[in-house]
Write a protein that holds these residues in place. Structure first.
Motif, PDB file in Angstrom:
ATOM      1  N   GLY A 168     -71.622 -15.762 100.230  1.00 44.52           N
ATOM      2  CA  GLY A 168     -70.485 -15.030 100.776  1.00 44.52           C
ATOM      3  C   GLY A 168     -69.227 -15.883 100.801  1.00 44.52           C
ATOM      4  O   GLY A 168     -68.134 -15.406 100.470  1.00 44.52           O
ATOM      5  N   ILE A 169     -69.377 -17.168 101.161  1.00 41.66           N
ATOM      6  CA  ILE A 169     -68.220 -18.078 101.190  1.00 41.66           C
ATOM      7  C   ILE A 169     -67.664 -18.289  99.779  1.00 41.66           C
ATOM      8  O   ILE A 169     -66.445 -18.267  99.557  1.00 41.66           O
ATOM      9  CB  ILE A 169     -68.627 -19.428 101.824  1.00 41.66           C
ATOM     10  CG1 ILE A 169     -68.979 -19.222 103.310  1.00 41.66           C
ATOM     11  CG2 ILE A 169     -67.517 -20.461 101.675  1.00 41.66           C
ATOM     12  CD1 ILE A 169     -69.613 -20.427 103.971  1.00 41.66           C
ATOM     13  N   ILE A 170     -68.571 -18.467  98.811  1.00 41.06           N
ATOM     14  CA  ILE A 170     -68.126 -18.632  97.413  1.00 41.06           C
ATOM     15  C   ILE A 170     -67.382 -17.383  96.936  1.00 41.06           C
ATOM     16  O   ILE A 170     -66.356 -17.468  96.243  1.00 41.06           O
ATOM     17  CB  ILE A 170     -69.339 -18.932  96.504  1.00 41.06           C
ATOM     18  CG1 ILE A 170     -69.928 -20.304  96.860  1.00 41.06           C
ATOM     19  CG2 ILE A 170     -68.942 -18.893  95.034  1.00 41.06           C
ATOM     20  CD1 ILE A 170     -71.237 -20.620  96.157  1.00 41.06           C
TER      21      ILE A 170
ATOM     22  N   LEU B 223     -63.869 -17.409  98.080  1.00 45.71           N
ATOM     23  CA  LEU B 223     -63.045 -18.302  97.254  1.00 45.71           C
ATOM     24  C   LEU B 223     -62.677 -17.653  95.920  1.00 45.71           C
ATOM     25  O   LEU B 223     -61.541 -17.780  95.450  1.00 45.71           O
ATOM     26  CB  LEU B 223     -63.806 -19.619  97.005  1.00 45.71           C
ATOM     27  CG  LEU B 223     -64.025 -20.504  98.229  1.00 45.71           C
ATOM     28  CD1 LEU B 223     -64.911 -21.695  97.879  1.00 45.71           C
ATOM     29  CD2 LEU B 223     -62.690 -20.991  98.782  1.00 45.71           C
ATOM     30  N   LEU B 224     -63.637 -16.939  95.328  1.00 41.44           N
ATOM     31  CA  LEU B 224     -63.370 -16.296  94.039  1.00 41.44           C
ATOM     32  C   LEU B 224     -62.344 -15.175  94.180  1.00 41.44           C
ATOM     33  O   LEU B 224     -61.512 -14.970  93.284  1.00 41.44           O
ATOM     34  CB  LEU B 224     -64.682 -15.755  93.448  1.00 41.44           C
ATOM     35  CG  LEU B 224     -65.657 -16.838  92.978  1.00 41.44           C
ATOM     36  CD1 LEU B 224     -67.009 -16.231  92.638  1.00 41.44           C
ATOM     37  CD2 LEU B 224     -65.084 -17.562  91.757  1.00 41.44           C
ATOM     38  N   ILE B 225     -62.388 -14.443  95.284  1.00 36.64           N
ATOM     39  CA  ILE B 225     -61.367 -13.406  95.516  1.00 36.64           C
ATOM     40  C   ILE B 225     -60.000 -14.062  95.669  1.00 36.64           C
ATOM     41  O   ILE B 225     -58.999 -13.576  95.131  1.00 36.64           O
ATOM     42  CB  ILE B 225     -61.736 -12.578  96.766  1.00 36.64           C
ATOM     43  CG1 ILE B 225     -62.955 -11.695  96.467  1.00 36.64           C
ATOM     44  CG2 ILE B 225     -60.559 -11.702  97.203  1.00 36.64           C
ATOM     45  CD1 ILE B 225     -63.502 -10.970  97.673  1.00 36.64           C
TER      46      ILE B 225
ATOM     47  N   VAL C 253     -59.097 -16.815  94.289  1.00 39.81           N
ATOM     48  CA  VAL C 253     -58.701 -17.234  92.940  1.00 39.81           C
ATOM     49  C   VAL C 253     -58.115 -16.059  92.166  1.00 39.81           C
ATOM     50  O   VAL C 253     -57.088 -16.191  91.471  1.00 39.81           O
ATOM     51  CB  VAL C 253     -59.922 -17.828  92.184  1.00 39.81           C
ATOM     52  CG1 VAL C 253     -59.618 -17.972  90.695  1.00 39.81           C
ATOM     53  CG2 VAL C 253     -60.309 -19.175  92.763  1.00 39.81           C
ATOM     54  N   MET C 254     -58.722 -14.881  92.298  1.00 39.69           N
ATOM     55  CA  MET C 254     -58.222 -13.710  91.559  1.00 39.69           C
ATOM     56  C   MET C 254     -56.803 -13.350  92.002  1.00 39.69           C
ATOM     57  O   MET C 254     -55.948 -13.025  91.178  1.00 39.69           O
ATOM     58  CB  MET C 254     -59.180 -12.525  91.768  1.00 39.69           C
ATOM     59  CG  MET C 254     -60.454 -12.625  90.939  1.00 39.69           C
ATOM     60  SD  MET C 254     -61.432 -11.118  90.950  1.00 39.69           S
ATOM     61  CE  MET C 254     -62.611 -11.479  92.231  1.00 39.69           C
ATOM     62  N   TYR C 255     -56.560 -13.407  93.306  1.00 42.26           N
ATOM     63  CA  TYR C 255     -55.198 -13.105  93.780  1.00 42.26           C
ATOM     64  C   TYR C 255     -54.213 -14.195  93.368  1.00 42.26           C
ATOM     65  O   TYR C 255     -53.055 -13.907  93.049  1.00 42.26           O
ATOM     66  CB  TYR C 255     -55.198 -12.911  95.300  1.00 42.26           C
ATOM     67  CG  TYR C 255     -55.574 -11.500  95.693  1.00 42.26           C
ATOM     68  CD1 TYR C 255     -54.599 -10.511  95.800  1.00 42.26           C
ATOM     69  CD2 TYR C 255     -56.898 -11.142  95.918  1.00 42.26           C
ATOM     70  CE1 TYR C 255     -54.938  -9.210  96.140  1.00 42.26           C
ATOM     71  CE2 TYR C 255     -57.248  -9.848  96.259  1.00 42.26           C
ATOM     72  CZ  TYR C 255     -56.260  -8.884  96.372  1.00 42.26           C
ATOM     73  OH  TYR C 255     -56.600  -7.589  96.690  1.00 42.26           O
ATOM     74  N   GLN C 256     -54.672 -15.465  93.370  1.00 40.07           N
ATOM     75  CA  GLN C 256     -53.809 -16.553  92.921  1.00 40.07           C
ATOM     76  C   GLN C 256     -53.460 -16.405  91.442  1.00 40.07           C
ATOM     77  O   GLN C 256     -52.365 -16.779  91.010  1.00 40.07           O
ATOM     78  CB  GLN C 256     -54.509 -17.895  93.155  1.00 40.07           C
ATOM     79  CG  GLN C 256     -54.545 -18.322  94.607  1.00 40.07           C
ATOM     80  CD  GLN C 256     -53.145 -18.525  95.179  1.00 40.07           C
ATOM     81  OE1 GLN C 256     -52.326 -19.235  94.617  1.00 40.07           O
ATOM     82  NE2 GLN C 256     -52.873 -17.861  96.284  1.00 40.07           N
TER      83      GLN C 256
ATOM     84  N   ILE D  56     -63.389 -16.838  85.393  1.00 38.40           N
ATOM     85  CA  ILE D  56     -62.208 -16.518  86.208  1.00 38.40           C
ATOM     86  C   ILE D  56     -61.564 -17.785  86.791  1.00 38.40           C
ATOM     87  O   ILE D  56     -60.342 -17.960  86.687  1.00 38.40           O
ATOM     88  CB  ILE D  56     -62.578 -15.494  87.304  1.00 38.40           C
ATOM     89  CG1 ILE D  56     -62.920 -14.156  86.638  1.00 38.40           C
ATOM     90  CG2 ILE D  56     -61.426 -15.308  88.289  1.00 38.40           C
ATOM     91  CD1 ILE D  56     -63.411 -13.093  87.595  1.00 38.40           C
ATOM     92  N   PRO D  57     -62.346 -18.718  87.387  1.00 34.12           N
ATOM     93  CA  PRO D  57     -61.698 -19.970  87.832  1.00 34.12           C
ATOM     94  C   PRO D  57     -61.087 -20.763  86.675  1.00 34.12           C
ATOM     95  O   PRO D  57     -60.003 -21.346  86.831  1.00 34.12           O
ATOM     96  CB  PRO D  57     -62.855 -20.746  88.491  1.00 34.12           C
ATOM     97  CG  PRO D  57     -63.820 -19.691  88.913  1.00 34.12           C
ATOM     98  CD  PRO D  57     -63.731 -18.647  87.848  1.00 34.12           C
TER      99      PRO D  57
END
Length: 370
Positions: free
Chosen positions: A52-54, A57-59, A61-64, A349-350
Motif C-alpha cells: 500500500g505504501i509503495i 509513492l507510485l501515485i 510519481v504519476m502526478y509528478q 512509470i518511475p
C-alpha cells in the motif's frame, strides 16, 4: 481546460477516489490471500501494508509526471513529446495492448468463477457476449458514465459483501498472528511483490487524467482511494489469517469466496451465489474503464473515433474468449498480465518520470546557451 476534453466531459476531482479504488479492487480480491501467505506466511498483513505504501509513492510519481509535463494531456502526449512520433507511438501502442489484455484477463477470470461456482455446463462465449455487449453500451456513454459505474462499484459491494466477510471472526484463532515478524525481510518483500499484482489498474490514471477538472486537485483523492484499498485488503487479509492456517489456505483457490460461505441464512443455502452475483459490480467497471482507456489511446494514435475503435477491441476480446477456455490457460493469462502490469507500474512509470525530469533539466541548461 484541455483541448481534447470539453467541460461537459470532465469529472469532479473527488471522483478519482472511486476510480482509483474501483480499478485496484478486482478479481484478485477473491484469491490474493493464498498468493501472499505462500511467501510471507502469517506476516502477510505486513506485506499488504508495504504494498500500500509503495502504491502511494507510485501515485505520487504519476502526478509528478504531469507536473513536470505541464502541457501534456495524458501519457500519449508525454510519449510523443519526449520520445518523438514513432518511438512514442510504439510505447503508446504497447499500452493499448496492455489495457486490452487487462480487460480480457478480468473478463475471462470472472467467467471462470461463474462457471466453476454457478453454471459449470455453460460455455464461456455466452457470458462473454453478454458482458461485451454491456461494455459497448457503457463505454460509448462516455467517461462520465464509466466513472459513475466505478462509484457504484465501490458503494454497493461495500454495503453488501464487505460486512459478510467478518462473520468468520466468530471462529477466529488469534494466535495465528503470532509470532510477528517471524519471516525474513526477503520473504515479506516477496509477499509484497505478490500483493502488488492486486493494485494493477491505477495506472489508467495516466490516460483519463485530462478528463478531471483541475486534475492537480485530485491528487489527494487518488491517495485516499489507495489508502482505502489498502485498508480493505488489510482487513480481509487479517480475517483470512485468523480463520485459516498457513498450510490450509494453500489448498483453497478462492479464500474470500470460501469465507463468504460461513454465514448461515435460513432462506439462502448458497451465500456464495449472492456474493458472485454482486461481484459483477466490482468486475464490470474495470473491464469498461480498461476498454475505454484502450479505445482512447487508439483515438489519439490513429485519429479514429472511439465509436469505431470500441467494437474492434470488443470483437478481439470475444475472439480471445473462444481460444482461452481451459483453467490452465486462464492461469497462464493471469500470470502474463500480472507480470506485464508489474513491470509497467513498478519499473516503467518511475523510469519515465526520471527521464522526463532529466530531459527538462537538460533542456533548461541547453536553452540559455543557444
Amino acid at each position: 481546460m484541455n483541448q481534447a476534453a470539453k467541460e461537459r466531459f470532465l469529472i469532479s476531482p473527488f471522483l478519482v477516489f472511486f476510480l482509483i479504488h474501483g480499478t485496484q479492487v478486482g478479481i484478485g480480491m477473491l484469491s490474493f490471500q493464498r498468493l501472499v501467505m505462500k511467501e510471507a506466511g502469517h506476516d502477510a498483513w505486513i506485506a499488504v501494508i508495504i504494498t500500500g505504501i509503495i502504491a502511494h509513492l507510485l501515485i505520487w510519481v504519476m502526478y509528478q509526471l504531469f507536473t513536470h509535463s505541464p502541457n501534456a494531456e495524458d501519457i500519449i502526449s508525454i510519449h510523443k513529446h519526449y520520445f518523438g512520433k514513432w518511438i512514442g507511438f510504439v510505447f503508446s501502442f504497447a499500452l493499448l495492448v496492455y489495457f486490452s489484455l487487462l480487460a480480457f484477463t478480468v473478463l475471462q477470470t470472472y467467467i471462470e468463477i461463474i462457471k466453476i461456482w454457478m453454471f459449470p455446463l455453460m460455455g464461456a462465449w455466452q457470458f462473454s457476449l453478454i458482458f461485451l455487449a454491456l461494455t459497448y453500451y457503457t463505454v460509448l456513454g462516455g467517461f462520465r458514465v464509466v466513472t459513475g459505474l466505478c462509484f457504484w462499484s465501490v458503494v454497493l459491494p461495500l454495503l453488501t459483501i464487505f460486512p459478510i466477510l467478518f462473520f468468520p471472526l466468530e471462529y477466529a484463532h488469534y494466535r495465528n498472528l503470532l509470532p510477528v515478524f517471524d519471516h525474513s525481510i526477503g520473504e515479506i518483500f516477496a509477499g509484497a511483490k505478490a500483493m502488488s499484482l492486486q493494485y494493477l489498474g491505477m495506472e489508467m490514471l495516466l490516460v483519463y487524467y485530462s478528463f478531471i477538472q483541475q486534475p492537480e486537485k485530485s491528487h489527494k483523492w487518488a491517495q485516499w482511494g489507495n489508502a482505502f484499498t489498502t485498508l480493505l485488503y488489510l482487513s480481509i487479509m487479517l480475517v483470512a489469517i485468523l480463520f485459516y492456517n498457513e498450510e490450509q489456505i494453500q489448498h483453497i483457490t478462492w479464500p474470500t469466496l470460501t469465507l463468504a460461505k460461513i454465514p448461515e441464512v435460513p432462506f439462502i443455502e448458497r451465500m456464495e451465489y449472492i456474493i458472485i452475483s454482486i461481484y459483477v459490480l466490482v468486475v464490470f467497471p474495470i473491464i469498461c474503464i480498461a476498454v475505454w482507456s484502450a479505445s482512447r489511446i487508439a483515438k489519439k494514435l490513429f485519429s479514429i473515433k472511439q465509436r469505431r475503435s470500441v467494437p474492434v477491441i470488443l470483437l478481439l476480446l470475444f475472439i480471445g474468449t473462444l481460444w482461452f477456455g481451459e483453467k490452465e490457460q486462464i492461469e497462464r493469462l493471469n500470470k502474463w498480465t500480472s507480470t506485464i502490469g508489474l513491470y509497467l507500474v513498478i519499473f516503467y512509470i518511475p523510469a519515465l518520470y526520471i527521464y522526463v525530469k532529466a530531459a527538462n533539466k537538460i533542456k533548461k541548461i541547453v536553452q540559455p546557451k543557444s
